[in-house]
Design a protein around this motif. Structure first.
Motif, PDB file in Angstrom:
ATOM      1  N   GLY A  17      36.548  35.720  34.229  1.00  0.00           N
ATOM      2  CA  GLY A  17      37.216  36.832  33.549  1.00  0.00           C
ATOM      3  C   GLY A  17      37.614  37.931  34.534  1.00  0.00           C
ATOM      4  N   ILE A  18      36.681  38.313  35.403  1.00  0.00           N
ATOM      5  CA  ILE A  18      36.975  39.381  36.366  1.00  0.00           C
ATOM      6  C   ILE A  18      38.088  38.944  37.321  1.00  0.00           C
ATOM      7  CG2 ILE A  18      36.023  40.673  38.334  1.00  0.00           C
ATOM      8  CD1 ILE A  18      33.377  40.797  36.807  1.00  0.00           C
ATOM      9  N   SER A  19      37.982  37.696  37.798  1.00  0.00           N
ATOM     10  CA  SER A  19      38.999  37.197  38.741  1.00  0.00           C
ATOM     11  C   SER A  19      40.376  37.208  38.092  1.00  0.00           C
ATOM     12  CB  SER A  19      38.664  35.769  39.182  1.00  0.00           C
ATOM     13  OG  SER A  19      37.367  35.695  39.672  1.00  0.00           O
ATOM     14  N   LEU A  20      40.425  36.732  36.850  1.00  0.00           N
ATOM     15  CA  LEU A  20      41.698  36.671  36.133  1.00  0.00           C
ATOM     16  C   LEU A  20      42.247  38.077  35.886  1.00  0.00           C
ATOM     17  CD1 LEU A  20      42.920  33.970  35.367  1.00  0.00           C
ATOM     18  CD2 LEU A  20      42.235  34.370  33.003  1.00  0.00           C
ATOM     19  N   GLY A  21      41.333  38.990  35.541  1.00  0.00           N
ATOM     20  CA  GLY A  21      41.737  40.376  35.315  1.00  0.00           C
ATOM     21  C   GLY A  21      42.355  40.983  36.572  1.00  0.00           C
ATOM     22  N   LEU A  22      41.704  40.766  37.709  1.00  0.00           N
ATOM     23  CA  LEU A  22      42.232  41.280  38.981  1.00  0.00           C
ATOM     24  C   LEU A  22      43.595  40.666  39.291  1.00  0.00           C
ATOM     25  CD1 LEU A  22      39.002  41.278  41.198  1.00  0.00           C
ATOM     26  CD2 LEU A  22      40.425  43.256  40.671  1.00  0.00           C
ATOM     27  N   LEU A  23      43.687  39.366  39.010  1.00  0.00           N
ATOM     28  CA  LEU A  23      44.956  38.679  39.287  1.00  0.00           C
ATOM     29  C   LEU A  23      46.075  39.282  38.437  1.00  0.00           C
ATOM     30  CD1 LEU A  23      46.582  36.372  40.558  1.00  0.00           C
ATOM     31  CD2 LEU A  23      45.755  34.863  38.778  1.00  0.00           C
ATOM     32  N   LEU A  24      45.803  39.523  37.165  1.00  0.00           N
ATOM     33  CA  LEU A  24      46.830  40.101  36.290  1.00  0.00           C
ATOM     34  C   LEU A  24      47.179  41.521  36.738  1.00  0.00           C
ATOM     35  CD1 LEU A  24      45.601  38.810  32.816  1.00  0.00           C
ATOM     36  CD2 LEU A  24      47.599  38.048  34.110  1.00  0.00           C
ATOM     37  N   TYR A  25      46.185  42.266  37.208  1.00  0.00           N
ATOM     38  CA  TYR A  25      46.400  43.634  37.681  1.00  0.00           C
ATOM     39  C   TYR A  25      47.361  43.640  38.876  1.00  0.00           C
ATOM     40  CZ  TYR A  25      45.178  48.217  39.609  1.00  0.00           C
ATOM     41  OH  TYR A  25      45.228  49.485  40.110  1.00  0.00           O
ATOM     42  N   ARG A  26      47.207  42.656  39.739  1.00  0.00           N
ATOM     43  CA  ARG A  26      48.056  42.592  40.943  1.00  0.00           C
ATOM     44  C   ARG A  26      49.289  41.705  40.770  1.00  0.00           C
ATOM     45  NH1 ARG A  26      46.712  46.858  43.972  1.00  0.00           N
ATOM     46  NH2 ARG A  26      44.461  46.991  44.249  1.00  0.00           N
ATOM     47  N   TRP A  27      49.489  41.229  39.574  1.00  0.00           N
ATOM     48  CA  TRP A  27      50.559  40.253  39.312  1.00  0.00           C
ATOM     49  C   TRP A  27      51.911  40.665  39.918  1.00  0.00           C
ATOM     50  CZ3 TRP A  27      49.846  35.425  37.640  1.00  0.00           C
ATOM     51  CH2 TRP A  27      50.952  34.700  37.200  1.00  0.00           C
ATOM     52  N   PRO A  28      52.376  41.895  39.653  1.00  0.00           N
ATOM     53  CA  PRO A  28      53.708  42.263  40.167  1.00  0.00           C
ATOM     54  C   PRO A  28      53.775  42.245  41.696  1.00  0.00           C
ATOM     55  CG  PRO A  28      52.922  43.859  38.549  1.00  0.00           C
ATOM     56  CD  PRO A  28      51.768  42.986  38.876  1.00  0.00           C
ATOM     57  N   ALA A  75      41.348  40.459  48.682  1.00  0.00           N
ATOM     58  CA  ALA A  75      42.785  40.763  48.756  1.00  0.00           C
ATOM     59  C   ALA A  75      43.268  41.372  47.444  1.00  0.00           C
ATOM     60  CB  ALA A  75      43.557  39.482  49.067  1.00  0.00           C
ATOM     61  N   LEU A  76      42.768  40.860  46.331  1.00  0.00           N
ATOM     62  CA  LEU A  76      43.185  41.387  45.025  1.00  0.00           C
ATOM     63  C   LEU A  76      42.659  42.806  44.821  1.00  0.00           C
ATOM     64  CD1 LEU A  76      42.669  38.289  42.668  1.00  0.00           C
ATOM     65  CD2 LEU A  76      44.837  39.296  43.377  1.00  0.00           C
ATOM     66  N   VAL A  77      41.419  43.042  45.203  1.00  0.00           N
ATOM     67  CA  VAL A  77      40.833  44.370  44.984  1.00  0.00           C
ATOM     68  C   VAL A  77      41.541  45.407  45.858  1.00  0.00           C
ATOM     69  CG1 VAL A  77      38.740  45.761  45.246  1.00  0.00           C
ATOM     70  CG2 VAL A  77      38.580  43.463  44.311  1.00  0.00           C
ATOM     71  N   THR A  78      41.771  45.037  47.122  1.00  0.00           N
ATOM     72  CA  THR A  78      42.342  46.010  48.058  1.00  0.00           C
ATOM     73  C   THR A  78      43.856  46.122  47.934  1.00  0.00           C
ATOM     74  OG1 THR A  78      42.510  44.306  49.757  1.00  0.00           O
ATOM     75  CG2 THR A  78      40.510  45.644  49.758  1.00  0.00           C
ATOM     76  N   GLY A  79      44.472  45.176  47.263  1.00  0.00           N
ATOM     77  CA  GLY A  79      45.920  45.203  47.122  1.00  0.00           C
ATOM     78  C   GLY A  79      46.645  44.713  48.374  1.00  0.00           C
ATOM     79  N   ARG A  80      45.887  44.144  49.293  1.00  0.00           N
ATOM     80  CA  ARG A  80      46.531  43.609  50.492  1.00  0.00           C
ATOM     81  C   ARG A  80      46.924  42.161  50.202  1.00  0.00           C
ATOM     82  NH1 ARG A  80      43.919  43.699  56.526  1.00  0.00           N
ATOM     83  NH2 ARG A  80      45.577  42.491  57.491  1.00  0.00           N
ATOM     84  N   THR A  81      48.039  42.016  49.542  1.00  0.00           N
ATOM     85  CA  THR A  81      48.367  40.716  48.957  1.00  0.00           C
ATOM     86  C   THR A  81      49.323  39.877  49.810  1.00  0.00           C
ATOM     87  OG1 THR A  81      50.031  41.892  47.685  1.00  0.00           O
ATOM     88  CG2 THR A  81      47.957  41.399  46.566  1.00  0.00           C
ATOM     89  N   ASP A  82      49.452  40.237  51.086  1.00  0.00           N
ATOM     90  CA  ASP A  82      50.246  39.352  51.958  1.00  0.00           C
ATOM     91  C   ASP A  82      49.408  38.091  52.228  1.00  0.00           C
ATOM     92  OD1 ASP A  82      48.316  40.064  53.720  1.00  0.00           O
ATOM     93  OD2 ASP A  82      49.558  41.390  54.916  1.00  0.00           O
ATOM     94  N   ASP A  83      49.840  37.281  53.189  1.00  0.00           N
ATOM     95  CA  ASP A  83      49.095  36.032  53.372  1.00  0.00           C
ATOM     96  C   ASP A  83      47.988  36.147  54.420  1.00  0.00           C
ATOM     97  OD1 ASP A  83      50.575  36.207  55.615  1.00  0.00           O
ATOM     98  OD2 ASP A  83      51.699  34.351  55.336  1.00  0.00           O
ATOM     99  N   ARG A  84      47.562  37.379  54.725  1.00  0.00           N
ATOM    100  CA  ARG A  84      46.497  37.545  55.721  1.00  0.00           C
ATOM    101  C   ARG A  84      45.214  36.830  55.292  1.00  0.00           C
ATOM    102  NH1 ARG A  84      45.156  37.325  60.627  1.00  0.00           N
ATOM    103  NH2 ARG A  84      43.280  38.482  61.180  1.00  0.00           N
ATOM    104  N   TRP A  85      44.846  36.971  54.018  1.00  0.00           N
ATOM    105  CA  TRP A  85      43.595  36.357  53.563  1.00  0.00           C
ATOM    106  C   TRP A  85      43.648  34.838  53.713  1.00  0.00           C
ATOM    107  CZ3 TRP A  85      42.855  32.945  49.452  1.00  0.00           C
ATOM    108  CH2 TRP A  85      43.931  32.772  48.572  1.00  0.00           C
ATOM    109  N   ILE A  86      44.850  34.295  53.565  1.00  0.00           N
ATOM    110  CA  ILE A  86      44.990  32.846  53.695  1.00  0.00           C
ATOM    111  C   ILE A  86      44.872  32.423  55.153  1.00  0.00           C
ATOM    112  CG2 ILE A  86      46.840  31.116  53.672  1.00  0.00           C
ATOM    113  CD1 ILE A  86      47.420  31.899  50.866  1.00  0.00           C
ATOM    114  N   ARG A  87      45.448  33.221  56.033  1.00  0.00           N
ATOM    115  CA  ARG A  87      45.383  32.878  57.466  1.00  0.00           C
ATOM    116  C   ARG A  87      43.946  32.985  57.981  1.00  0.00           C
ATOM    117  NH1 ARG A  87      50.255  32.105  59.816  1.00  0.00           N
ATOM    118  NH2 ARG A  87      52.024  32.712  58.533  1.00  0.00           N
TER     119      ARG A  87
END
Lengths: 165, 686
Positions: free
Chosen positions: B341-352, B212-224
């Motif tokens: 580190g990579i996970s955190l980096g992706l999270l910060l990238y998608r933060w907004p 979800a972070l890589v693709t930018g699909r940050t809705d709750d689909r991944w959670i469902r």
């Protein structure tokens, strides 16, 4: 002759007294297993990891428990025995090392502060809406008519059922 | 031959996993579905390959190929067949093979789902799973090879090698050392697989989160998509922890079930983060909030899974210096660092883009209480992390290793567990969106008043320990709240549809398994808490040496020593077995057989207690020592463990609840666009 008799009587009395006294001292109550375990419970096996000395079944630990018994019999305090084991085998044998003891004393305060900070964070997040805790609903969003408990619950259950089917 | 075959297959599986990861990343970056599809087939191939490798190892274990070092270390001729099979995870290298096999099974299963609506996730889910799998296969191949054999040179020197050293011949070994005696228990047969299942299945929600972070699909689909995976992972991890407790209680002979040992804490940490995640995802599903926090939690859970494996496999717990000497320690550490580190980096990238869709509107709303629940779980995690790492830091910086044991953990975690219990009694009655003191008070007052009656009864029964009273009150309050919720729902259906109450209850649970399964889990937790309170505040013990015919007394129980027998068994044990009778107020209750087994091959003693169980508690008798010549005197340690069996009952209830919650209910997942349209805040709506 009389003097010799007196001397013999005195020696016999002394010998009897000594014989009588010796078993008494041998029968001094040694520390019980429970007393030994109470001290051993506060110590950890220096060989096995994370196993309290009172329950460790190795030969070494059995010997260390015997040592505790001897120290207790010699009148040592628990603290002195703890110090002795720490000096011999390092602080890792102590269930609560001195540094950790100080930390443990601070712990309730730290946890309390942490929880307060957490609750404060929640309140800060909700700072604009605190009134709603006590005031049912702001005027801008008129509330639904207060339903009875049963009707409210029925509504909830039925809505759930509609969603799931 | 079988050893070479098994190792060769592992090498192929490793190569396939690496290819799969590379193809998935390439396909994802270039948006080329063919590469992603190829990666998927690669992933699917790893499972049969690792299955073959595991079967090769099992075959060696069963046929007694003791020239293989792993087989020599964990099996012996006298071991029964089922233990030879379970020896697959009885040692380090075998357990890594088993870990990899489970990982490939789960990753393969996830690639078989329908990806129509989520095709952009596919390459990244495969990439994360394949990288994790390749890491573990790499560890096995380059460092922990279970197929390594023992060779003997002409000079008589023994060598360990996969291939034949020049001039050396295979060692001829007639028998092995056998499985560690502590692992020969039913609990230990199932405990590691359950823990591993929990660990590997948490990789799947993590893989979707990263996708979800890589693709930018940050809705709750991944959670469902991963809701059920998460629940299953959490269920397995929970079962693993409960089985571990039971094993410790039955086998270690110290009268307890949880010693805050570093290995236990290492398994508890991912469970704590995972439990926070299980609660927190509900807020995102219902209210579109906590998106960032959920990402943090699943990243933490994944890295704690790897960190827990690192702690227990690298030898770092024995000594921080073993870490540097260990061949796998630095590799593990690097892997954790890189993934974190990579996970955190992706999270910060998608933060907004992960901004909440709604604001919290009430401190008593369910989401606010769930947030508090998460804070408490995080506090527990911090305590555990500190406790498990402090000895390492102390040794690293001062050269002096210290023990962080139960005194630290019980004082630090006790109030936090109590806080969580309290929330279990409040949160289910609060509403999403908005709750006021009045609405919550209206829902709470009946169970609250009833719990005060229970508290008064406990005080009247003679309990004066304040902490125990708080514990008993919390337990009774949560049980009453939970039962009240069931009853209210069933009663409402009974009134509306005219169903009888039992049928109404059955259908109620069937219609919303997640909520009512969750309540069942809460019931399980508080029943288990009852057992913990009993052990924490009321456990007593005594020890004494007594001749045959004499007795020891404890809490109104009389334990009479009747006889002792010492004998050898065909499976290589020397057994000292005592017979004791247990009486309560003069009435005979049971005959127990505490014993001490000594395993000749491994030179390890093992204490097996004699236990008399009832709902009120256990009488637990250990044979500590005996006179070997006369066999007339023996030392017993006796524990009275009040309420302990409620811990196991709570565990079973917990598992049942988790099964109910995770059971597929044919629920149709809403389209992604529907998800953010969060539901209206109905009181008590879950």
């Amino acid at each position: 002759m009389r003097s010799a008799t007196l001397k013999i009587a005195f020696l016999l009395a002394f010998a009897l007294g000594w014989l009588y006294a010796t078993p008494v001292s041998a029968q001094q109550p040694t520390p019980s297993d429970n007393q030994v375990n109470a001290v051993a419970h506060e110590l950890y096996c220096p060989v096995c990891e994370n196993i309290p000395l009172d329950v460790c079944s190795t030969q070494a630990c059995a010997q260390w428990r015997d040592l505790i018994r001897q120290k207790l019999a010699a009148g040592w305090s628990t603290q002195k025995i703890d110090d002795y084991f720490a000096a011999q085998y390092g602080e890792r044998v102590l269930a609560v090392p001195p540094l950790q003891r100080s930390f443990n004393q601070l712990l309730p305060g730290l946890i309390g502060a942490g929880i307060l900070a957490g609750v404060g964070l929640v309140f800060w997040t909700l700072r604009g809406s605190l009134r709603s805790v006590f005031v049912k609903t702001p005027e801008s969003t008129p509330p639904p008519p207060p339903p009875t408990v049963d009707a409210e619950l029925l509504d909830r259950v039925e809505k759930d059922l509609r969603q799931r089917t | 031959m079988i050893a070479e075959l098994g190792f060769g297959i592992l090498v192929i599986a490793f190569a396939v996993a690496v290819y799969s990861a590379a193809a998935a990343i390439y396909g994802g970056l270039r948006n080329q579905p063919a590469w992603a599809e190829s990666a998927r087939y690669g992933m699917l191939l790893t499972w049969p390959l690792i299955t073959l490798a595991a079967l090769s190892l099992i075959s060696l274990l069963l046929t007694g190929h003791y020239e293989v070092e792993y087989v020599y270390n964990v099996t012996s001729n006298s071991m029964p067949t089922y233990l030879k099979i379970t020896a697959l995870w009885g040692g380090q290298s075998g357990s890594l093979v088993f870990w990899s096999w489970l990982m490939s099974a789960f990753a393969s299963a996830v690639t078989l789902r329908k990806w129509d609506r989520d095709r952009e996730f596919l390459p990244w889910v495969i990439a994360v799973s394949s990288i994790t799998l390749a890491f573990f296969l790499g560890l096995i191949i380059f460092s922990q090879n279970p197929f390594v054999r023992i060779w003997v040179t002409p000079s008589g020197q023994q060598l360990l090698s996969m291939v034949q050293p020049a001039g050396a011949s295979l060692a001829v070994v007639a028998d092995g050392l056998g499985l560690n005696p502590l692992l020969r228990h039913p609990g230990m047969i199932f405990h590691p697989p359950m823990l591993y299942l929990g660990f590997v299945s948490f990789v799947i929600p993590y893989a979707f989160a990263i996708a979800a972070l890589v693709t930018g699909r940050t809705d709750d689909r991944w959670i469902r998509i991963t809701r059920r995976w998460t629940l299953v992972a959490w269920l397995f991890l929970s079962i693993g922890l409960f089985l571990g407790m039971r094993w410790a209680y039955d086998v270690l002979g110290w009268g307890g079930f949880w010693g805050w040992d570093a290995v236990e804490v290492a398994a508890l940490m991912p469970w704590l983060a995972g439990t926070a995640f299980v609660h927190s995802v509900m807020i995102q599903e219902k209210r579109g909030m906590m998106k960032r926090w959920n990402m943090v939690l699943i990243i933490l859970t994944y890295d704690l899974v790897i960190y827990g494996t690192f702690l227990t496999r690298s030898g770092v717990l024995s000594s921080v210096h073993a870490f540097a000497q260990s061949s796998i320690g630095p590799v593990f550490f690097a892997f954790i660092g890189i993934t974190f580190g990579i996970s955190l980096g992706l999270l910060l990238y998608r933060w907004p883009e992960l901004k909440s869709e709604m604001q919290m509107t009430s401190v008593l709303s369910r989401e606010a209480l769930f947030l508090l629940n998460n804070l408490l779980f995080m506090a527990l995690l911090v305590v555990c992390f500190w406790g498990v790492n402090f000895p390492l830091l102390s040794e690293l910086f001062t050269g002096q290793k210290v023990t962080v044991g139960p005194p630290f953990y019980t004082s630090a975690t006790g109030p936090l567990w109590a806080g969580l219990l309290l929330l279990m009694g409040v949160a289910p009655l609060s509403a999403w969106g908005r709750s006021t003191v009045k609405t919550l008070g209206k829902a709470i007052w009946k169970p609250f008043a009833a719990s005060l009656v229970v508290l008064a009864a406990v005080i009247a029964a003679g309990t004066r320990e304040v902490s125990a009273l708080i514990g008993f009150w919390l337990v009774s309050y949560v049980i009453l709240v939970t039962l009240y919720e069931y009853l209210r729902g069933a009663w409402a259906r009974h009134r509306r549809a005219g169903e009888n109450l039992l049928l109404a209850l059955w259908r109620l649970i069937g219609r919303n398994r997640r909520r009512y399964g969750g309540y069942f889990i809460h019931l399980g937790v508080v029943l288990a808490a009852l057992g913990v309170i009993g052990m924490q505040f009321f456990q007593t013990n005594t020890q004494g040496s007594i001749p045959v015919g004499s007795s020891l007394q404890l809490d109104g129980y009389t334990i009479t020593y009747r006889s002792l027998a010492i004998f050898d068994t065909p499976d290589g044990r020397n057994v000292a077995r005592a017979v004791v009778d247990v009486y309560k107020n003069g009435a005979f209750l049971a005959e127990l057989y505490p014993r001490r087994d000594y395993y000749y091959a491994s030179q390890q003693p093992m204490t097996i207690p004699g236990v008399r169980s009832s709902l009120g508690g256990d009488i637990y008798v250990d044979l500590v020592d005996w006179q070997p010549i006369t066999t007339e005197g023996a030392t017993f340690k006796i524990y009275h463990n009040p309420l302990i069996n409620w811990l196991w009952i709570g565990g079973l209830t917990f598992v049942l609840g988790a099964l109910i919650a995770a059971w597929p209910d044919g629920e149709k997942a809403p389209a992604p666009s529907e998800a953010p349209a969060k539901e209206a805040a109905l009181p008590g709506k879950a």
